[in-house]
Design a protein around this motif. Structure first.
Motif, PDB file in Angstrom:
ATOM      1  N   ILE A  35      66.682  95.180 129.937  1.00 45.92           N
ATOM      2  CA  ILE A  35      67.210  96.059 128.884  1.00 45.92           C
ATOM      3  C   ILE A  35      68.421  95.415 128.208  1.00 45.92           C
ATOM      4  CG2 ILE A  35      68.329  98.289 128.437  1.00 45.92           C
ATOM      5  CD1 ILE A  35      66.601  99.456 130.692  1.00 45.92           C
ATOM      6  N   GLU A  36      69.309  94.851 129.008  1.00 42.95           N
ATOM      7  CA  GLU A  36      70.513  94.208 128.466  1.00 42.95           C
ATOM      8  C   GLU A  36      70.149  93.053 127.536  1.00 42.95           C
ATOM      9  OE1 GLU A  36      72.636  93.062 131.943  1.00 42.95           O
ATOM     10  OE2 GLU A  36      73.001  95.133 132.601  1.00 42.95           O
ATOM     11  N   ASP A  37      69.153  92.260 127.912  1.00 43.07           N
ATOM     12  CA  ASP A  37      68.763  91.110 127.094  1.00 43.07           C
ATOM     13  C   ASP A  37      68.132  91.540 125.772  1.00 43.07           C
ATOM     14  OD1 ASP A  37      69.751  89.389 128.963  1.00 43.07           O
ATOM     15  OD2 ASP A  37      67.818  88.815 129.806  1.00 43.07           O
ATOM     16  N   ILE A  38      67.290  92.572 125.799  1.00 43.24           N
ATOM     17  CA  ILE A  38      66.674  93.041 124.562  1.00 43.24           C
ATOM     18  C   ILE A  38      67.724  93.602 123.609  1.00 43.24           C
ATOM     19  CG2 ILE A  38      65.118  94.765 123.558  1.00 43.24           C
ATOM     20  CD1 ILE A  38      63.337  94.440 126.000  1.00 43.24           C
ATOM     21  N   ARG A  39      68.662  94.373 124.142  1.00 39.53           N
ATOM     22  CA  ARG A  39      69.719  94.935 123.299  1.00 39.53           C
ATOM     23  C   ARG A  39      70.565  93.816 122.674  1.00 39.53           C
ATOM     24  NH1 ARG A  39      67.232  99.122 122.306  1.00 39.53           N
ATOM     25  NH2 ARG A  39      67.426 100.964 123.618  1.00 39.53           N
ATOM     26  N   ALA A  40      70.805  92.761 123.434  1.00 43.12           N
ATOM     27  CA  ALA A  40      71.584  91.631 122.909  1.00 43.12           C
ATOM     28  C   ALA A  40      70.842  90.945 121.769  1.00 43.12           C
ATOM     29  CB  ALA A  40      71.879  90.637 124.028  1.00 43.12           C
ATOM     30  N   LEU A  41      69.527  90.758 121.915  1.00 41.74           N
ATOM     31  CA  LEU A  41      68.724  90.134 120.857  1.00 41.74           C
ATOM     32  C   LEU A  41      68.679  91.013 119.613  1.00 41.74           C
ATOM     33  CD1 LEU A  41      65.704  88.722 122.909  1.00 41.74           C
ATOM     34  CD2 LEU A  41      67.418  87.378 121.686  1.00 41.74           C
ATOM     35  N   GLU A  42      68.531  92.309 119.810  1.00 48.48           N
ATOM     36  CA  GLU A  42      68.496  93.230 118.670  1.00 48.48           C
ATOM     37  C   GLU A  42      69.791  93.153 117.862  1.00 48.48           C
ATOM     38  OE1 GLU A  42      65.614  96.778 120.463  1.00 48.48           O
ATOM     39  OE2 GLU A  42      67.787  96.865 120.761  1.00 48.48           O
ATOM     40  N   LYS A  43      70.898  93.072 118.576  1.00 45.06           N
ATOM     41  CA  LYS A  43      72.192  93.005 117.906  1.00 45.06           C
ATOM     42  C   LYS A  43      72.336  91.693 117.136  1.00 45.06           C
ATOM     43  CE  LYS A  43      77.111  93.734 118.796  1.00 45.06           C
ATOM     44  NZ  LYS A  43      78.143  93.990 119.849  1.00 45.06           N
ATOM     45  N   MET A  44      71.937  90.589 117.740  1.00 45.81           N
ATOM     46  CA  MET A  44      72.038  89.282 117.095  1.00 45.81           C
ATOM     47  C   MET A  44      71.157  89.190 115.855  1.00 45.81           C
ATOM     48  SD  MET A  44      71.980  86.822 120.453  1.00 45.81           S
ATOM     49  CE  MET A  44      72.299  85.301 119.586  1.00 45.81           C
ATOM     50  N   ARG A  45      69.985  89.829 115.899  1.00 48.22           N
ATOM     51  CA  ARG A  45      69.017  89.729 114.802  1.00 48.22           C
ATOM     52  C   ARG A  45      69.093  90.909 113.833  1.00 48.22           C
ATOM     53  NH1 ARG A  45      64.090  87.816 118.834  1.00 48.22           N
ATOM     54  NH2 ARG A  45      64.899  85.714 119.201  1.00 48.22           N
ATOM     55  N   ASN A  46      70.041  91.804 114.084  1.00 48.63           N
ATOM     56  CA  ASN A  46      70.230  92.973 113.225  1.00 48.63           C
ATOM     57  C   ASN A  46      68.952  93.813 113.136  1.00 48.63           C
ATOM     58  OD1 ASN A  46      71.833  94.620 111.618  1.00 48.63           O
ATOM     59  ND2 ASN A  46      71.190  93.617 109.721  1.00 48.63           N
ATOM     60  N   LEU A  47      68.321  94.025 114.293  1.00 42.93           N
ATOM     61  CA  LEU A  47      67.096  94.803 114.375  1.00 42.93           C
ATOM     62  C   LEU A  47      67.409  96.243 114.781  1.00 42.93           C
ATOM     63  CD1 LEU A  47      64.895  92.285 116.412  1.00 42.93           C
ATOM     64  CD2 LEU A  47      64.568  92.889 114.009  1.00 42.93           C
ATOM     65  N   PRO A  48      66.613  97.194 114.331  1.00 45.01           N
ATOM     66  CA  PRO A  48      66.788  98.566 114.827  1.00 45.01           C
ATOM     67  C   PRO A  48      66.485  98.619 116.322  1.00 45.01           C
ATOM     68  CG  PRO A  48      64.756  98.364 113.560  1.00 45.01           C
ATOM     69  CD  PRO A  48      65.500  97.080 113.375  1.00 45.01           C
ATOM     70  N   GLN A  49      67.187  99.468 117.027  1.00 45.90           N
ATOM     71  CA  GLN A  49      66.977  99.550 118.478  1.00 45.90           C
ATOM     72  C   GLN A  49      65.601 100.123 118.796  1.00 45.90           C
ATOM     73  OE1 GLN A  49      70.080 101.546 120.669  1.00 45.90           O
ATOM     74  NE2 GLN A  49      71.385  99.738 120.612  1.00 45.90           N
ATOM     75  N   LYS A  50      64.897  99.429 119.668  1.00 47.23           N
ATOM     76  CA  LYS A  50      63.611  99.922 120.150  1.00 47.23           C
ATOM     77  C   LYS A  50      63.852 100.965 121.244  1.00 47.23           C
ATOM     78  CE  LYS A  50      62.478  95.573 120.744  1.00 47.23           C
ATOM     79  NZ  LYS A  50      63.215  94.942 119.641  1.00 47.23           N
ATOM     80  N   GLU A  51      62.828 101.730 121.520  1.00 42.19           N
ATOM     81  CA  GLU A  51      62.884 102.639 122.658  1.00 42.19           C
ATOM     82  C   GLU A  51      62.609 101.811 123.917  1.00 42.19           C
ATOM     83  OE1 GLU A  51      60.970 106.879 124.195  1.00 42.19           O
ATOM     84  OE2 GLU A  51      60.072 105.835 122.501  1.00 42.19           O
ATOM     85  N   LEU A  52      63.563 101.769 124.824  1.00 42.45           N
ATOM     86  CA  LEU A  52      63.425 101.015 126.066  1.00 42.45           C
ATOM     87  C   LEU A  52      63.400 101.981 127.230  1.00 42.45           C
ATOM     88  CD1 LEU A  52      65.939  98.080 125.367  1.00 42.45           C
ATOM     89  CD2 LEU A  52      63.503  98.216 124.809  1.00 42.45           C
ATOM     90  N   LEU A  53      62.369 101.896 128.022  1.00 38.13           N
ATOM     91  CA  LEU A  53      62.205 102.824 129.136  1.00 38.13           C
ATOM     92  C   LEU A  53      61.920 102.046 130.410  1.00 38.13           C
ATOM     93  CD1 LEU A  53      62.055 105.960 129.542  1.00 38.13           C
ATOM     94  CD2 LEU A  53      59.570 105.677 129.542  1.00 38.13           C
ATOM     95  N   LYS A  54      62.689 102.307 131.439  1.00 39.29           N
ATOM     96  CA  LYS A  54      62.471 101.658 132.739  1.00 39.29           C
ATOM     97  C   LYS A  54      61.456 102.494 133.522  1.00 39.29           C
ATOM     98  CE  LYS A  54      65.943 101.319 135.662  1.00 39.29           C
ATOM     99  NZ  LYS A  54      67.196 100.886 136.302  1.00 39.29           N
ATOM    100  N   VAL A  55      60.291 101.896 133.778  1.00 37.72           N
ATOM    101  CA  VAL A  55      59.204 102.644 134.417  1.00 37.72           C
ATOM    102  C   VAL A  55      58.756 102.039 135.745  1.00 37.72           C
ATOM    103  CG1 VAL A  55      58.297 103.542 132.242  1.00 37.72           C
ATOM    104  CG2 VAL A  55      57.467 101.341 133.120  1.00 37.72           C
ATOM    105  N   GLY A  56      59.135 100.778 136.004  1.00 39.04           N
ATOM    106  CA  GLY A  56      58.659 100.113 137.211  1.00 39.04           C
ATOM    107  C   GLY A  56      57.535  99.142 136.896  1.00 39.04           C
TER     108      GLY A  56
END
Length: 411
Positions: free
Chosen positions: A175-196
């Motif tokens: 989750i931390e890595d995806i949020r970092a990429l979104e911020k760097m690329r100026n992307l809208p935040q995706k829905e991230l869900l931890k499911v296992g």
């Protein structure tokens, strides 16, 4: 002078041509249907009914990822259309009442159809949505990605998951890595869900119910991935020579892609080291039995390392992933890969300096009880909600479908 087109450009032009042809056929079909509708006074309905839930798999080897999810959805009475690019996908043999499998065709034909799919939700393990020939269909409301391995989510080719609407994950570091990429690329935040990890849950349950032989022969499983930086690309038959110095039975299970991309290399190795009392080449579609039979695994940066170590609670011998990360999402973050730190806890590194001591390394790994404790640490980092994965995914898909349809009704 003859006009030369390099293979890469030729492939791209061919893909564009297929896409144009697919779009033209679809447009003409829709025009014909609408014309019939108009001429009949509006009494004929367009037969492109929206499919509630689609699962797309680009290869039969990902059925293990989707099987527990399909089983859970089937138990809940949810209809699923399973689209696959493999004619012999195990999905065709499943006995689920609410899961219908359909063969999409070869790559370009499959993506041409996906590009015009009419569905509420599409779930897939395939990266590259809206990057290469697989485009978002304007008639699909929501695209959801689920990884097929329990490691770094940034080890996809660049932008591989940028255009999904949601990602189903198993660890906070992802989750931390995806949020970092979104911020760097100026992307809208995706829905991230931890499911296992549903497929690991099912493997763990299978292991609980499996009767293992008490006095079996000690066995080494050599299961490399493919490519020049993988085990066979690095050492060739040298590693098999070293394994033959042990007293163990040796199972060799190359990555399926090796038989296509490295055919000459594999053919040479299988000829030099044929099946015998000591060596067994394995190509089973399901790796569960060979993982159960093996006392230790030797691999490189293949996801099978985590399947073996976390499910079967056994140590591994791994090679340093010396591949070029410049083409992967991980390059953007300029930080150590979680996978590399996890491997150090799961077993022992094999390299040019110690490959001649492979027998000693194997014995040390099997005898060292410290690895069992460290395996548990890695589980906590990357395998959330053990034994709950499929239920959490199914519940999420159902609730998301209800939310999307309710939103449409409001509009």
């Amino acid at each position: 002078m003859l006009l030369y087109i390099d293979p890469g450009t030729g492939s791209m032009l061919f893909t564009i041509l297929i896409g144009v042809i697919g779009a033209s056929i679809y447009s003409l079909r829709m025009l014909f249907i609408k014309l019939r509708q108009k001429l009949s006074g509006g009494k004929i309905e367009i037969n492109d009914k929206k499919i509630p839930l689609v699962i797309f798999s680009d290869n039969k080897r990902y059925w293990n990822v989707f099987d527990p999810i399909c089983q859970e959805l089937d138990n809940k009475g949810v209809d699923v259309l399973y689209l696959t690019m493999s004619e012999d996908d195990p999905a065709f043999n499943c006995s689920y009442s609410h899961v219908r499998a359909e063969y999409l065709g070869s790559e370009n034909k499959a993506f041409a159809r996906l590009n015009f799919l009419n569905a509420t939700i599409l779930l897939s393990t395939t990266p590259g949505l809206d990057v290469y020939q697989w485009k978002r269909s304007k008639n699909v409301d929501y695209y959801i990605h689920i990884p097929h391995a329990s490691n770094d989510i940034t080890l996809y080719r660049m932008f591989g998951i940028d255009y999904y609407d949601a990602i189903l994950l198993s660890g906070d570091y992802q989750i931390e890595d995806i949020r970092a990429l979104e911020k760097m690329r100026n992307l809208p935040q995706k829905e991230l869900l931890k499911v296992g990890i549903p497929y690991m849950d099912k493997a763990a349950l299978r292991l609980e119910n499996k009767k293992l032989p008490e006095n079996k022969t000690k066995t080494i499983l050599l299961a490399p991935t493919w490519g020049p930086a993988a085990i066979f690309g690095t050492w060739g038959g040298k590693i098999i020579d070293e394994l033959l110095k042990t007293d163990y039975h040796i199972i060799i299970r190359p990555h399926p892609q090796s038989f296509d991309s490295e055919k000459e290399l594999l053919d040479g190795l299988m000829k030099a080291f044929p099946n015998s009392e000591r060596i067994e080449w394995n190509r089973d579609s399901d790796n569960f039995d060979v993982l159960c039979r093996s006392d230790i695994l030797i691999s490189d940066f293949s996801g099978v390392i985590f399947d073996f170590s976390l499910v079967h609670n056994k140590p591994v011998i791994y090679t340093n992933p010396r591949f070029d990360i410049s083409v992967y999402d991980a390059w953007w973050l300029q930080k150590p890969l979680w996978t590399v730190s996890a491997l150090k806890k799961l077993g022992h590194e094999l390299n040019d300096e110690n490959i001649n001591k492979l027998t000693d390394i194997i014995e040390e790994c099997i005898e060292n009880s410290q690895y069992l404790k460290q395996i548990e640490e890695v589980k906590k980092e990357t395998w959330a909600y053990q034994n709950e994965g499929a239920k959490r995914v199914a519940d999420y898909l159902i609730s998301k479908y209800e939310a999307l349809t309710a939103k449409k009704e409001e509009k």
